[in-house]
Design an enzyme around this catalytic site. Sequence first.
Site, PDB file in Angstrom:
ATOM      1  N   ASP A  13     -15.556  -8.109  26.370  1.00  0.00           N
ATOM      2  CA  ASP A  13     -13.820  -8.032  26.379  1.00  0.00           C
ATOM      3  C   ASP A  13     -13.597  -6.600  26.938  1.00  0.00           C
ATOM      4  O   ASP A  13     -12.442  -6.367  26.668  1.00  0.00           O
ATOM      5  CB  ASP A  13     -13.557  -8.475  24.982  1.00  0.00           C
ATOM      6  CG  ASP A  13     -14.222  -9.771  24.503  1.00  0.00           C
ATOM      7  OD1 ASP A  13     -14.265 -10.690  25.172  1.00  0.00           O
ATOM      8  OD2 ASP A  13     -14.325  -9.726  23.210  1.00  0.00           O
ATOM      9  N   LYS A  16     -13.866  -6.853  32.218  1.00  0.00           N
ATOM     10  CA  LYS A  16     -14.940  -7.044  33.558  1.00  0.00           C
ATOM     11  C   LYS A  16     -14.450  -7.801  34.758  1.00  0.00           C
ATOM     12  O   LYS A  16     -14.670  -7.535  35.861  1.00  0.00           O
ATOM     13  CB  LYS A  16     -16.308  -7.426  33.045  1.00  0.00           C
ATOM     14  CG  LYS A  16     -17.023  -6.521  32.071  1.00  0.00           C
ATOM     15  CD  LYS A  16     -18.335  -7.034  31.786  1.00  0.00           C
ATOM     16  CE  LYS A  16     -18.337  -8.123  30.706  1.00  0.00           C
ATOM     17  NZ  LYS A  16     -17.697  -8.109  29.465  1.00  0.00           N
ATOM     18  N   GLY A  40     -15.607 -15.409  28.409  1.00  0.00           N
ATOM     19  CA  GLY A  40     -14.534 -15.945  29.000  1.00  0.00           C
ATOM     20  C   GLY A  40     -13.656 -14.875  29.698  1.00  0.00           C
ATOM     21  O   GLY A  40     -13.577 -13.808  29.119  1.00  0.00           O
ATOM     22  N   HIS A  41     -13.553 -15.250  31.000  1.00  0.00           N
ATOM     23  CA  HIS A  41     -13.117 -14.325  31.812  1.00  0.00           C
ATOM     24  C   HIS A  41     -11.495 -14.621  32.186  1.00  0.00           C
ATOM     25  O   HIS A  41     -11.566 -15.873  32.582  1.00  0.00           O
ATOM     26  CB  HIS A  41     -13.750 -13.876  33.104  1.00  0.00           C
ATOM     27  CG  HIS A  41     -15.301 -13.241  33.102  1.00  0.00           C
ATOM     28  ND1 HIS A  41     -15.879 -12.968  34.169  1.00  0.00           N
ATOM     29  CD2 HIS A  41     -15.472 -12.436  31.798  1.00  0.00           C
ATOM     30  CE1 HIS A  41     -16.837 -12.260  33.560  1.00  0.00           C
ATOM     31  NE2 HIS A  41     -16.514 -12.060  32.225  1.00  0.00           N
ATOM     32  N   GLN A 211     -20.511 -10.431  28.256  1.00  0.00           N
ATOM     33  CA  GLN A 211     -20.554  -9.730  27.079  1.00  0.00           C
ATOM     34  C   GLN A 211     -20.737  -8.414  27.260  1.00  0.00           C
ATOM     35  O   GLN A 211     -20.189  -7.892  28.379  1.00  0.00           O
ATOM     36  CB  GLN A 211     -21.807 -10.195  26.296  1.00  0.00           C
ATOM     37  CG  GLN A 211     -21.508 -11.557  25.598  1.00  0.00           C
ATOM     38  CD  GLN A 211     -22.098 -12.868  26.560  1.00  0.00           C
ATOM     39  OE1 GLN A 211     -22.829 -12.874  27.278  1.00  0.00           O
ATOM     40  NE2 GLN A 211     -21.275 -13.762  26.771  1.00  0.00           N
TER      41      GLN A 211
HETATM   42  P1  IMP Z   1     -23.390 -15.970  20.894  1.00  0.00           P
HETATM   43  O1  IMP Z   1     -23.267 -15.214  22.070  1.00  0.00           O
HETATM   44  O2  IMP Z   1     -22.437 -17.077  20.664  1.00  0.00           O
HETATM   45  O3  IMP Z   1     -24.584 -16.287  20.119  1.00  0.00           O
HETATM   46  O4  IMP Z   1     -22.704 -14.733  19.720  1.00  0.00           O
HETATM   47  C1  IMP Z   1     -23.539 -13.788  19.362  1.00  0.00           C
HETATM   48  C2  IMP Z   1     -22.466 -12.381  19.038  1.00  0.00           C
HETATM   49  O5  IMP Z   1     -21.958 -12.239  20.341  1.00  0.00           O
HETATM   50  C3  IMP Z   1     -21.082 -12.775  18.288  1.00  0.00           C
HETATM   51  O6  IMP Z   1     -20.887 -11.747  17.460  1.00  0.00           O
HETATM   52  C4  IMP Z   1     -20.207 -13.268  19.413  1.00  0.00           C
HETATM   53  O7  IMP Z   1     -18.896 -12.952  18.744  1.00  0.00           O
HETATM   54  C5  IMP Z   1     -20.398 -12.158  20.378  1.00  0.00           C
HETATM   55  N1  IMP Z   1     -19.935 -12.749  21.923  1.00  0.00           N
HETATM   56  C6  IMP Z   1     -20.770 -13.486  22.681  1.00  0.00           C
HETATM   57  N2  IMP Z   1     -20.169 -13.769  23.692  1.00  0.00           N
HETATM   58  C7  IMP Z   1     -18.919 -12.902  23.775  1.00  0.00           C
HETATM   59  C8  IMP Z   1     -17.741 -12.304  24.542  1.00  0.00           C
HETATM   60  O8  IMP Z   1     -17.673 -13.038  25.718  1.00  0.00           O
HETATM   61  N3  IMP Z   1     -17.072 -11.326  24.078  1.00  0.00           N
HETATM   62  C9  IMP Z   1     -17.205 -10.761  22.952  1.00  0.00           C
HETATM   63  N4  IMP Z   1     -18.046 -11.022  21.945  1.00  0.00           N
HETATM   64  C10 IMP Z   1     -19.180 -12.113  22.539  1.00  0.00           C
END
Ligand code: IMP
Length: 391
Positions: A13, A16, A40-41, A211
């Site tokens: 977040d 990017k 999520g962009h 991420q």
């Molecule tokens: P997962 O990717 O759904 O398995 O989540 C693993 C961890 O990464 C969790 O703490 C999520 O909140 C975090 N996470 C996954 N995708 C994002 C993102 O796009 N932005 C911020 N945190 C993320």
Amino acid sequence: MPIDVVVGMHWGDEGKGKIVDVLAADYDVIARYQGGENAGHTVYIGDTKYVLHVVPSGVITPDKIEIIGNGTVINLASLVKEIEALEKLKISTDNLFISDSAHLLMPYHRAAEQKSKTSKAIDTTAKGIGPAYADKTRRAGIRLYHLRNPRLLEEMIAANAAELGIEVDAHSATEEHLRLYDRIADKVVDTRYMINDLLQQGKQILSEGAQGTLLDLDHGTYPYVTSSNPTAGGAATGLGVPPKVRKVIGVMKGYITRVGSGPFPTELGDPSVLSAETKLLIKSPIFGALEQRVRSGLADDHELGQYIRAKGDEYGATTGRPRRTGWQDLLASRYARMVNGVDMVAVTKMDILDQLPCVKVATSYRNGQDRTERFDPNNLNGCMADYTRGI
Ligand code: IMP
């Protein structure tokens, strides 16, 4: 090699999508190399706000080629929905291509994640990302390529769902996935050859990480991480290009946010009270009073965290969850520079801090009697950030 990478330097977040959007004009190809619909962009198409989850944000710049690489996991239903929504907004997806080696994220992955205590403890996005990558690493995953063989596909769906203890009607799941695949079949190619051919032709490629560094499966704050490699190295494996990147562009905010559980040494306020907060704070009369306290330097850490969240609209683009907020952390940023080989940094959202009389930046951590300037993802528990140069 004319290939540059945009990476997030913290827990995602960082903005990017915005940076890719600005840079896209100088590139021919925008490629996504890992993750799935956990990302999520947020992009604006005219006045319309739109959140892209899997399609690279370059799609909104006309005449670019967009590639979704082999390192991603694809929920076919969501991808088709995203493509249809873009087409409705008159955004062409004619130049979008998807790797036939990308793995399918199936409804049973999501169902398995919803039952998983580990995922709850990590506080994942609950999209099924972990179970989908787990199938890939146990060498049983379904690649987009397998959609060309319905009989094998049905067998794999039945076996993989059974392995996770999820009941499915494998036959109708197969039919449904074949129907969805029909919508995108002409976009599914071996993107390894495609992208290497484009490189040979001297085309400029921008790979877009999802991420962030501290959520990287290998280099992040394990186990509170995602299941892929958002760091720059992931671009090589996730696209099938040699590890000879020209330039790495790190993106960070003026402050830091984190969604989900795990250590966060510069955090402002108590994460356990976050769930009660809503996006509406910025619109309520309380916000004016809060801003007044912040301006006059009277706000405590909880209020500062709350203020940054409200002013910066720090709510998950995918899940709507309030993001944890904290001061900038130079230990983490230097670590991200090191593991990614960051050449240049884009800092976003500095304006969110412009009413604050003082902005802090962590320069060392204290843990009991110990002090360190090194970010060690295995040893963050109990670390308290220090905002003055300590050693
Ligand atoms: P997962 O990717 O759904 O398995 O989540 C693993 C961890 O990464 C969790 O703490 C999520 O909140 C975090 N996470 C996954 N995708 C994002 C993102 O796009 N932005 C911020 N945190 C993320």
